[in-house]
Write an enzyme that holds these catalytic residues in place. Sequence first.
Site, mmCIF file in Angstrom:
data_model
loop_
_atom_site.group_PDB
_atom_site.id
_atom_site.type_symbol
_atom_site.label_atom_id
_atom_site.label_comp_id
_atom_site.label_asym_id
_atom_site.label_seq_id
_atom_site.Cartn_x
_atom_site.Cartn_y
_atom_site.Cartn_z
ATOM 1 N N LYS A 38 26.529 -2.026 53.097
ATOM 2 C CA LYS A 38 26.740 -0.643 52.814
ATOM 3 C C LYS A 38 26.929 -0.146 54.656
ATOM 4 C CE LYS A 38 26.852 -0.970 48.696
ATOM 5 N NZ LYS A 38 26.937 -2.370 48.594
ATOM 6 N N ASP A 39 27.422 1.248 54.395
ATOM 7 C CA ASP A 39 27.570 1.979 55.803
ATOM 8 C C ASP A 39 26.255 2.429 56.235
ATOM 9 O OD1 ASP A 39 30.124 2.223 54.028
ATOM 10 O OD2 ASP A 39 30.824 3.365 55.714
ATOM 11 N N LYS A 40 26.253 2.300 57.392
ATOM 12 C CA LYS A 40 24.960 3.206 58.110
ATOM 13 C C LYS A 40 25.097 4.659 57.910
ATOM 14 C CE LYS A 40 22.731 3.900 62.504
ATOM 15 N NZ LYS A 40 22.603 3.333 64.188
#
Length: 357
Positions: free
Chosen positions: A87-89
């Site tokens: 998942k994105d930061k």
Amino acid sequence: MMSLSTPMPVQDGTLAYAYGRPRIIAGFKQVPEDFQVEEELGFGPSGKGEHLFVQVRKTALTSKDVLERLSQYFQVSQTNIGYAGMKDKQGVCSQWFSICLPGRLTPDLLGLNAAGLEVLAHGLNHRKLRQGTHKANHFSIRLRGVHDPDHELEQRLHWISQKGVPNYYGEQRFGRSGENLSRARALFEGRLKCSRYQRGILLSAARAAIFNRILDARVAAANWQTWLPGDVLNLQGSRSVFASGEQDDGFTLRLEQGDIHVTGALWGRGEPASSFQAGELERAVASELLDLCRGLEAFGLQQDRRSLCLPVQGLECSTESNADLILRFSLPPGGYATAVLRELFQYRQDTEQEATM
């Protein structure tokens, strides 16, 4: 259609658009709360077993950051930790991890609730969590200062709801300024040594670059959802694929109905399963990226397939004050939200984007 002999970069802005380049302008990911993702497993922990499933909500952390925290907290190797997807930061994202704890009582999890990490749920399971085993990712995205000079948003939302978008790998796969591809080439040439984890990221970037080029060629030719002789097709909602021959055999109708999708090659050892016209296109693209193809083959990756179409479920858009929009939709495993956004907006991202892996 652009000649296959002309090198094309893989950065998002250079790839062909299914519905034409949008003129709508919007701000994206200006604060973590602008990008929210909820991972849906599609099943729950069984309640028994040696794998502790933990659902967390992370804010401004990479999935790698969470892996490291879990490894330290439970005093286990990262190889004993599973996850369904990265998942994105720059976002607020919930996702599941599994930690193999044979013979150990369920520990106190309160100590994990710190600095951008919150435990939401947990339970025991008899199997490790594997990548791609979740059901879907649900997105809620705020686009700021939206400017739609030609009033095209409603039409684009309709097209995407009906037909989906090209299943491009997002910019995250290639790292900052595409550096993962440069590093992959250095790895293939023996000029770079890295950890097993980092090697996996670089191999994935090389594979994604080839796939994006194949998909780009078909989007530019307006046949990314059209059967070509020799295509390999994917059954909607499954990983099952099958090769076609020279005859249509009803594939065109099934593609229009969304029952099946055209696939593209994920490069590796052996020949791609496509043949005839579709196979010729894939081999032509691969011939322009021989260093990446040969590098993937040398590292032992096998041929695989990926759908060219990314279905978008439950697409909704609501307007808020200050010309902000809230966009909600769901994607299957492996789909990138940026593949949807690029067909809707020319988006600005004021904070520096991090790789998700």
